[in-house]
Design a protein around this motif. Sequence first.
Motif, short mmCIF file in Angstrom:
data_model
loop_
_atom_site.label_atom_id
_atom_site.label_comp_id
_atom_site.label_asym_id
_atom_site.label_seq_id
_atom_site.Cartn_x
_atom_site.Cartn_y
_atom_site.Cartn_z
N SER A 169 0.84 -1.19 0.00
CA SER A 169 0.00 0.00 0.00
C SER A 169 0.88 1.24 0.00
O SER A 169 2.02 1.22 0.46
N SER A 170 0.34 2.33 -0.48
CA SER A 170 1.12 3.57 -0.52
C SER A 170 0.76 4.48 0.66
O SER A 170 0.58 5.67 0.51
N VAL A 171 0.65 3.89 1.83
CA VAL A 171 0.34 4.65 3.04
C VAL A 171 1.64 5.12 3.66
O VAL A 171 2.57 4.33 3.87
N SER A 172 1.68 6.42 3.98
CA SER A 172 2.90 6.97 4.54
C SER A 172 2.99 6.67 6.04
O SER A 172 2.01 6.29 6.69
N ARG A 173 4.18 6.87 6.57
CA ARG A 173 4.41 6.64 8.00
C ARG A 173 3.57 7.60 8.83
O ARG A 173 3.02 7.22 9.87
N GLN A 174 3.43 8.84 8.38
CA GLN A 174 2.63 9.83 9.09
C GLN A 174 1.15 9.43 9.14
O GLN A 174 0.49 9.64 10.16
N VAL A 231 -0.02 6.38 9.16
CA VAL A 231 -0.12 5.27 10.12
C VAL A 231 -0.09 5.80 11.54
O VAL A 231 -0.89 5.39 12.39
N ILE A 232 0.79 6.75 11.82
CA ILE A 232 0.89 7.33 13.16
C ILE A 232 -0.39 8.08 13.51
O ILE A 232 -0.93 7.94 14.62
N LYS A 233 -0.91 8.88 12.57
CA LYS A 233 -2.14 9.64 12.82
C LYS A 233 -3.31 8.71 13.08
O LYS A 233 -4.11 8.94 14.00
N SER A 234 -3.45 7.67 12.28
CA SER A 234 -4.58 6.76 12.47
C SER A 234 -4.46 5.99 13.79
O SER A 234 -5.46 5.73 14.46
N THR A 235 -3.24 5.63 14.16
CA THR A 235 -3.03 4.95 15.44
C THR A 235 -3.42 5.85 16.60
O THR A 235 -4.11 5.41 17.54
N TRP A 236 -3.02 7.11 16.57
CA TRP A 236 -3.38 8.06 17.63
C TRP A 236 -4.89 8.31 17.65
O TRP A 236 -5.49 8.45 18.72
#
Length: 74
Positions: A19-24, A26-31
């Motif tokens: 997938s072309s999901v950025s690290r940012q 992933v971090i935003k969705s986790t938070w």
Amino acid sequence: MGRQPFTVYGLLRTTDGLSSVSRQQVIKSTWFILSFYLLIFGVGLWVLLRILREPPHEDEAGPQSTLADETGDS
């Protein structure tokens, strides 16, 4: 060859299935998910403490002892 159920052997390589999901993102969705669950936990705890703070009503039956029933004593 690995255990990627989303790839089809011979049609899609594992590297093409990324997938072309950025690290940012992933971090935003986790938070966001963590914040949501903490909010739900906080509201549930608040409701529970509100319920426990109220004294029992006068016509409400209290806890009944079942110890004599379990031991066979009358």
